[in-house]
Design an enzyme around this catalytic site. Structure first.
Site, PDB file in Angstrom:
ATOM      1  N   HIS A  10      12.377 -57.390  38.968  1.00 18.91           N
ATOM      2  CA  HIS A  10      11.893 -57.171  40.328  1.00 18.91           C
ATOM      3  C   HIS A  10      11.532 -55.722  40.584  1.00 18.91           C
ATOM      4  O   HIS A  10      12.037 -54.813  39.932  1.00 18.91           O
ATOM      5  CB  HIS A  10      12.917 -57.644  41.371  1.00 18.91           C
ATOM      6  CG  HIS A  10      14.242 -56.963  41.316  1.00 18.91           C
ATOM      7  ND1 HIS A  10      15.255 -57.352  40.469  1.00 18.91           N
ATOM      8  CD2 HIS A  10      14.740 -55.911  42.005  1.00 18.91           C
ATOM      9  CE1 HIS A  10      16.313 -56.578  40.649  1.00 18.91           C
ATOM     10  NE2 HIS A  10      16.023 -55.679  41.576  1.00 18.91           N
ATOM     11  N   GLU A  46      18.205 -58.941  51.205  1.00 23.86           N
ATOM     12  CA  GLU A  46      17.025 -58.896  50.355  1.00 23.86           C
ATOM     13  C   GLU A  46      16.240 -60.183  50.506  1.00 23.86           C
ATOM     14  O   GLU A  46      16.805 -61.251  50.757  1.00 23.86           O
ATOM     15  CB  GLU A  46      17.406 -58.680  48.889  1.00 23.86           C
ATOM     16  CG  GLU A  46      18.154 -59.847  48.269  1.00 23.86           C
ATOM     17  CD  GLU A  46      18.330 -59.695  46.759  1.00 23.86           C
ATOM     18  OE1 GLU A  46      18.751 -58.614  46.324  1.00 23.86           O
ATOM     19  OE2 GLU A  46      18.050 -60.662  46.040  1.00 23.86           O
ATOM     20  N   GLN A  57      11.102 -57.482  45.680  1.00 22.28           N
ATOM     21  CA  GLN A  57      12.353 -57.598  46.427  1.00 22.28           C
ATOM     22  C   GLN A  57      12.268 -56.662  47.636  1.00 22.28           C
ATOM     23  O   GLN A  57      12.301 -55.445  47.483  1.00 22.28           O
ATOM     24  CB  GLN A  57      13.522 -57.196  45.524  1.00 22.28           C
ATOM     25  CG  GLN A  57      14.883 -57.249  46.180  1.00 22.28           C
ATOM     26  CD  GLN A  57      15.948 -56.665  45.261  1.00 22.28           C
ATOM     27  OE1 GLN A  57      15.996 -55.473  45.044  1.00 22.28           O
ATOM     28  NE2 GLN A  57      16.795 -57.519  44.706  1.00 22.28           N
ATOM     29  N   HIS A  81      13.707 -49.177  43.744  1.00 19.93           N
ATOM     30  CA  HIS A  81      14.099 -49.242  42.331  1.00 19.93           C
ATOM     31  C   HIS A  81      13.316 -50.323  41.598  1.00 19.93           C
ATOM     32  O   HIS A  81      12.641 -51.137  42.227  1.00 19.93           O
ATOM     33  CB  HIS A  81      15.610 -49.484  42.176  1.00 19.93           C
ATOM     34  CG  HIS A  81      16.100 -50.828  42.648  1.00 19.93           C
ATOM     35  ND1 HIS A  81      16.536 -51.062  43.934  1.00 19.93           N
ATOM     36  CD2 HIS A  81      16.232 -52.022  42.006  1.00 19.93           C
ATOM     37  CE1 HIS A  81      16.924 -52.327  44.048  1.00 19.93           C
ATOM     38  NE2 HIS A  81      16.746 -52.933  42.901  1.00 19.93           N
ATOM     39  N   GLU A 131      17.482 -50.639  37.447  1.00  9.36           N
ATOM     40  CA  GLU A 131      18.540 -51.650  37.456  1.00  9.36           C
ATOM     41  C   GLU A 131      18.386 -52.518  36.208  1.00  9.36           C
ATOM     42  O   GLU A 131      17.289 -53.001  35.919  1.00  9.36           O
ATOM     43  CB  GLU A 131      18.397 -52.508  38.723  1.00  9.36           C
ATOM     44  CG  GLU A 131      19.451 -53.593  38.861  1.00  9.36           C
ATOM     45  CD  GLU A 131      19.266 -54.422  40.131  1.00  9.36           C
ATOM     46  OE1 GLU A 131      18.297 -54.175  40.883  1.00  9.36           O
ATOM     47  OE2 GLU A 131      20.073 -55.335  40.357  1.00  9.36           O
TER      48      GLU A 131
HETATM   49 CO    CO Z   1      17.596 -54.809  42.564  1.00  7.90          CO
END
Ligand code: CO
Length: 145
Positions: A10, A46, A57, A81, A131
């Site tokens: 994502h 989210e 996201q 991110h 991530e």
């Molecule tokens: Co994330």
């Protein structure tokens, strides 16, 4: 070495008004939310919009002490991110740490959708928070549509 990253899971975007952002993606891009979740440990809600086998996201804080609230205050809305899929989060995290890179999570922890995740510090990764995402067998992303 073989790549630790198997796919983009994502791209996370911090927004102030998640319902306005959801409506914009739907009306402008025809992109629809397939999953919405409150992640209480991170103090965020989210909304996931599926794009191929990956997601956008949309993230917004639930509390003032959420790191996403701090991010919005300091940097405004935008890219927060990038989540990359890995085969095994613990192994990937150990491999990253072995190179001397800074991490935000010393050990993997639960993420949304039943995933197992860990964050790499953006100071180590040229300004982008990364991530590492290991999916569970039940994770929606593993069902190819
Ligand atoms: Co994330």
């Amino acid at each position: 070495m073989d790549s630790l990253l198997t796919e983009v899971d994502h791209v996370a975007i911090a927004v102030r008004d998640i319902d306005a952002a959801i409506a914009w993606y739907a009306e402008t891009l025809g992109a629809r939310v397939v999953h919405r979740e409150e992640v209480l440990s991170d103090g965020v809600v989210e909304a996931l919009i599926k794009v191929g086998d990956s997601y956008i996201q949309l993230l917004t804080p639930l509390r003032d002490d959420s790191t996403v609230a701090t991010f919005l205050e300091r940097r405004g809305e935008g890219l927060h991110h990038v989540g990359y899929r890995v085969r095994n989060c613990a192994e990937a995290l150990a491999a990253v740490k072995a190179t001397g890179a800074r991490v935000l999570d010393e050990v993997p922890r639960p993420g949304s959708r039943g995933t197992t995740i860990a964050f790499v510090h953006p100071k180590s990764s040229f300004g982008t928070l990364i991530e590492l995402v290991e999916e569970s067998a039940q994770t929606p992303a593993t069902t190819r549509s």
